[in-house]
Design a protein around this motif. Structure first.
Motif, PDB file in Angstrom:
ATOM      1  N   GLN A 138     -11.062  24.739  33.369  1.00 47.76           N
ATOM      2  CA  GLN A 138     -11.074  23.474  34.099  1.00 47.76           C
ATOM      3  C   GLN A 138     -10.489  23.731  35.478  1.00 47.76           C
ATOM      4  O   GLN A 138      -9.395  24.269  35.607  1.00 47.76           O
ATOM      5  CB  GLN A 138     -10.228  22.419  33.361  1.00 47.76           C
ATOM      6  CG  GLN A 138     -10.624  22.172  31.910  1.00 47.76           C
ATOM      7  CD  GLN A 138     -11.937  21.399  31.765  1.00 47.76           C
ATOM      8  OE1 GLN A 138     -12.588  21.077  32.760  1.00 47.76           O
ATOM      9  NE2 GLN A 138     -12.316  21.126  30.535  1.00 47.76           N
ATOM     10  N   GLU A 139     -11.238  23.378  36.523  1.00 51.24           N
ATOM     11  CA  GLU A 139     -10.782  23.627  37.882  1.00 51.24           C
ATOM     12  C   GLU A 139      -9.932  22.452  38.362  1.00 51.24           C
ATOM     13  O   GLU A 139     -10.077  21.325  37.868  1.00 51.24           O
ATOM     14  CB  GLU A 139     -11.987  23.810  38.809  1.00 51.24           C
ATOM     15  CG  GLU A 139     -12.999  24.814  38.306  1.00 51.24           C
ATOM     16  CD  GLU A 139     -12.708  26.226  38.793  1.00 51.24           C
ATOM     17  OE1 GLU A 139     -12.314  26.388  39.951  1.00 51.24           O
ATOM     18  OE2 GLU A 139     -12.880  27.165  37.989  1.00 51.24           O
ATOM     19  N   ALA A 140      -9.084  22.734  39.353  1.00 53.52           N
ATOM     20  CA  ALA A 140      -8.150  21.705  39.827  1.00 53.52           C
ATOM     21  C   ALA A 140      -8.875  20.571  40.545  1.00 53.52           C
ATOM     22  O   ALA A 140      -8.392  19.438  40.602  1.00 53.52           O
ATOM     23  CB  ALA A 140      -7.118  22.340  40.752  1.00 53.52           C
ATOM     24  N   ASP A 141     -10.053  20.847  41.121  1.00 50.17           N
ATOM     25  CA  ASP A 141     -10.730  19.818  41.917  1.00 50.17           C
ATOM     26  C   ASP A 141     -11.749  19.014  41.099  1.00 50.17           C
ATOM     27  O   ASP A 141     -12.705  18.467  41.633  1.00 50.17           O
ATOM     28  CB  ASP A 141     -11.404  20.461  43.135  1.00 50.17           C
ATOM     29  CG  ASP A 141     -12.360  21.579  42.722  1.00 50.17           C
ATOM     30  OD1 ASP A 141     -12.407  21.897  41.506  1.00 50.17           O
ATOM     31  OD2 ASP A 141     -13.044  22.124  43.599  1.00 50.17           O
ATOM     32  N   GLY A 142     -11.571  18.952  39.775  1.00 49.36           N
ATOM     33  CA  GLY A 142     -12.408  18.072  38.963  1.00 49.36           C
ATOM     34  C   GLY A 142     -13.685  18.708  38.466  1.00 49.36           C
ATOM     35  O   GLY A 142     -14.569  18.019  37.965  1.00 49.36           O
ATOM     36  N   LEU A 143     -13.818  19.993  38.597  1.00 50.09           N
ATOM     37  CA  LEU A 143     -15.014  20.661  38.076  1.00 50.09           C
ATOM     38  C   LEU A 143     -14.667  21.416  36.790  1.00 50.09           C
ATOM     39  O   LEU A 143     -13.508  21.715  36.529  1.00 50.09           O
ATOM     40  CB  LEU A 143     -15.567  21.651  39.107  1.00 50.09           C
ATOM     41  CG  LEU A 143     -16.032  21.039  40.423  1.00 50.09           C
ATOM     42  CD1 LEU A 143     -16.551  22.135  41.346  1.00 50.09           C
ATOM     43  CD2 LEU A 143     -17.106  19.996  40.179  1.00 50.09           C
ATOM     44  N   THR A 144     -15.708  21.693  36.028  1.00 51.76           N
ATOM     45  CA  THR A 144     -15.531  22.513  34.834  1.00 51.76           C
ATOM     46  C   THR A 144     -16.405  23.750  34.976  1.00 51.76           C
ATOM     47  O   THR A 144     -17.572  23.651  35.373  1.00 51.76           O
ATOM     48  CB  THR A 144     -15.926  21.728  33.571  1.00 51.76           C
ATOM     49  OG1 THR A 144     -15.055  20.617  33.433  1.00 51.76           O
ATOM     50  CG2 THR A 144     -15.821  22.604  32.326  1.00 51.76           C
ATOM     51  N   ARG A 145     -15.801  24.913  34.709  1.00 50.92           N
ATOM     52  CA  ARG A 145     -16.553  26.151  34.801  1.00 50.92           C
ATOM     53  C   ARG A 145     -17.109  26.480  33.419  1.00 50.92           C
ATOM     54  O   ARG A 145     -16.363  26.496  32.432  1.00 50.92           O
ATOM     55  CB  ARG A 145     -15.648  27.275  35.309  1.00 50.92           C
ATOM     56  CG  ARG A 145     -16.364  28.529  35.748  1.00 50.92           C
ATOM     57  CD  ARG A 145     -15.540  29.287  36.810  1.00 50.92           C
ATOM     58  NE  ARG A 145     -14.089  29.150  36.597  1.00 50.92           N
ATOM     59  CZ  ARG A 145     -13.384  29.880  35.722  1.00 50.92           C
ATOM     60  NH1 ARG A 145     -13.981  30.775  34.989  1.00 50.92           N
ATOM     61  NH2 ARG A 145     -12.076  29.702  35.593  1.00 50.92           N
ATOM     62  N   LEU A 146     -18.418  26.669  33.332  1.00 50.39           N
ATOM     63  CA  LEU A 146     -19.056  27.036  32.071  1.00 50.39           C
ATOM     64  C   LEU A 146     -19.484  28.488  32.140  1.00 50.39           C
ATOM     65  O   LEU A 146     -19.811  28.999  33.213  1.00 50.39           O
ATOM     66  CB  LEU A 146     -20.291  26.172  31.811  1.00 50.39           C
ATOM     67  CG  LEU A 146     -20.099  24.659  31.750  1.00 50.39           C
ATOM     68  CD1 LEU A 146     -21.440  23.988  31.489  1.00 50.39           C
ATOM     69  CD2 LEU A 146     -19.099  24.275  30.678  1.00 50.39           C
TER      70      LEU A 146
END
Lengths: 232, 357
Positions: free
Chosen positions: B242-250
């Motif tokens: 989970q990235e700090a800027d509201g994104l999710t890395r898949l």
């Protein structure tokens, strides 16, 4: 209260209530079955069955009474059989009055129940079938509860009609005080003797009260049931 | 395993389909009027087809000699309009099928209530429930009848969008928790992409495609039945961070992909629908571009349509992604099988509803 009505009149009121009650009891299962057949099934002779059910509504009551006398009298084919095999006698007994009243009320009852069956949601019955319920269980657990307001309305309507039945009853079982003299027959009898008008009027009052009561009761019960089904 | 072969004529519409539904969720997919509901009704025993054979494992439900009535089929049916019994409470509705089911193992009321999150509704009457709650109860009712097959006829069609998002996770749980095949009718690609393990594509009363969701939805040959706007790939991935800027890395066979936030722990499996019209193709790795996902790809197939569009099937790592471009672009870029290129995917083009478990 006891002197307000003569014992004879009281007997007539009680007898009428009893006759109407049993008229509804014996016709109700048959009425539901016939209404279901007419609403749900296509079969040869459906129009004929419908006609026979409606017949008491159209025929002069005296004719219905006479036909009953022919078939259910002690020497009639059905009446003779029933008396011989089971000791059941209809002619000139209160049981005969219940039979006649039931037959006269039958068309009204069937009509009310048939309308409610036609309005019942068949998709719910289908759903019950997919949940494993056989047609008999579907009828008992889904259809019957859904058409309950119609059954109650039909039964109360039939009760009121049976209370007031006169022509077929007096033809079939006559007007024997204490045995077959129902409320309408009693009113008729009082009107035949000089000075009987007041007693007749009191009985008329009772007839109006009972009928109004039946109608109000049926409305109230229908509302309660509808609330239960609709979402209370 | 459900085996279906059904021929039926309705007016001048002829239905002739045959398919198998293994364990898992098989989506019967097609446009309105393609014959999906007819198939499901035939399986349930509500409709008698003209000919064919329907069997659940080695138990025949219908063939030329036999036509089991619905109540003997042990097939749970979740209707589009839920059809809860209005005269019974939610609890009584749930337990209705229990009366008729043979004794034996099966989900208990408690497990089903937990699975569907309907514990607070038990004492209520169905008329007071929302559309989404009603469908959840209908699903529970079907499960508790201990069916050997679960049919769902567009269970979300009568529900508004917000409620659909509420029910979808429960359908995913049902798919993963039940031990019986689920046959799911839908005309929504988004639903199918999220839920289906197997897809049977129906068009004009015939099966025109069959396979896993990823295969069927990214097969350019499905375009006639799906429509070009609905084409897209389904890819599997795991949450990598989970990235700090509201994104999710898949992370998956297609490589790392950034998507709008997906709740879940690292390692959680997700499936992702990537619509063809959201994918761009570049011959060189683009620079100074706002799109976050730039994936190295190889062209597998180019399908030129009748209109101005072309569908390009791309091989991205071990996954297949579909891109919809114009015919003109396909010609200008010289797209042909074997060509190396880059697939460009905007992160925000992926809606939360496109990501499922």
């Amino acid at each position: 209260m006891a002197d307000w009505l003569s014992p004879e009149a009281w007997t007539a009121v009680r007898l009428s209530l009893c006759v109407a009650f049993w008229a509804v009891v014996w016709t109700l299962p048959l009425g539901i079955a016939v209404a279901w057949l007419l609403a749900r099934r296509e079969f040869p002779g459906k129009a004929l069955l419908n006609g026979i059910v409606l017949l008491p509504l159209i025929l002069p009551p005296v004719v219905t009474g006479y036909l009953l006398l022919l078939s259910f009298g002690t020497r009639g084919p059905v009446g003779g059989f029933l008396q011989e095999k089971f000791g059941i006698v209809f002619a000139f007994r209160w049981t005969g009055a219940a039979l006649a009243a039931g037959i006269m009320a039958f068309p009204l009852m069937v009509r009310a129940i048939r309308l409610s069956i036609e309005a019942a949601d068949r998709r719910l019955e289908q759903a019950a079938g997919t949940l494993g319920a056989s047609p008999v269980w579907v009828f008992l657990t889904v259809t019957l509860p859904l058409i309950l307001p119609g059954i109650i309305a039909g039964a109360i309507l039939a009760f009121a009609k049976a209370m007031g039945e006169f022509g077929a009853t007096i033809t079939f079982v006559s007007n024997i005080p204490g045995q077959t003299q129902t409320l309408p027959s009693a009113i008729y009898a009082f009107l035949q003797v000089p000075g009987g008008y007041e007693a007749a009027f009191r009985l008329v009052l009772i007839a109006v009260l009972v009928s109004m009561g039946a109608v109000l009761l049926s409305e109230w019960v229908a509302q309660v049931v509808a609330r239960r089904i609709g979402g209370g | 395993m459900l085996d279906v072969a059904v021929r039926h004529r309705l007016g001048n519409f002829a239905l002739d389909v045959a398919f198998r539904a293994p364990l898992g969720l098989t989506a019967l997919f097609g446009r309105s009027g393609s014959g999906k509901t007819t198939v499901v009704n035939a399986v349930a025993g509500i409709l008698r087809p003209d000919a064919g054979r329907i069997a659940l494992g080695d138990r025949v439900l219908f063939d030329e000699r036999l036509n089991l009535p619905p109540w003997k089929r042990r097939v749970g049916y979740v209707f589009q309009d839920s059809r809860l019994f209005p005269h019974l409470t939610v609890r009584q509705n749930l337990l209705y099928g229990r009366w008729f089911a043979p004794k034996g193992d099966g989900p208990t009321l408690e497990t089903v209530v937990d699975l569907l999150g309907i514990g607070a509704l038990l004492a209520r009457r169905p008329t007071l429930l929302s559309g989404g709650e009603r469908q959840r109860v209908a699903i529970g009712r079907a499960l508790l009848a201990r069916p050997e097959l679960l049919l769902m006829d567009e269970p979300l069609a009568a529900i508004d969008e917000a409620r659909k998002a509420e029910v979808l996770p429960y359908l995913e749980r049902i798919r993963d928790a039940t031990t019986v095949p689920v046959l799911y009718v839908s005309h929504s690609v988004a639903e199918v992409a999220r839920l289906a393990t197997t897809v049977v594509l129906i068009d004009g009363g015939r099966v025109v495609g069959q396979g896993t969701a990823a295969e069927v939805l990214s097969d350019p040959g499905s375009v006639a039945a799906l429509g070009p706007r609905e084409m897209g790939a389904v890819i599997e991935a795991r949450i990598a961070g989970q990235e700090a800027d509201g994104l999710t890395r898949l992370d998956g066979a297609a490589g790392p992909i950034l998507v709008p936030q997906v709740a879940g722990a690292v390692g959680t499996r997700v499936r992702l629908r990537v619509q063809a019209q959201d994918v761009m193709i570049a011959l060189n790795r683009p620079e100074g571009l706002s799109a976050l996902n730039i994936l190295p790809a190889v062209v597998r197939e180019v399908r030129i349509g009748d209109g101005p569009g072309a569908l390009v099937q791309l091989s991205v790592g071990g996954e297949v992604i579909l891109a919809r471009v114009t015919r003109r672009s396909a010609v200008v870029l010289g797209l042909a099988p074997g060509l190396a290129c880059f697939a460009v995917l905007k992160t925000v083009a992926i809606a939360p509803g496109d990501i499922g478990r």
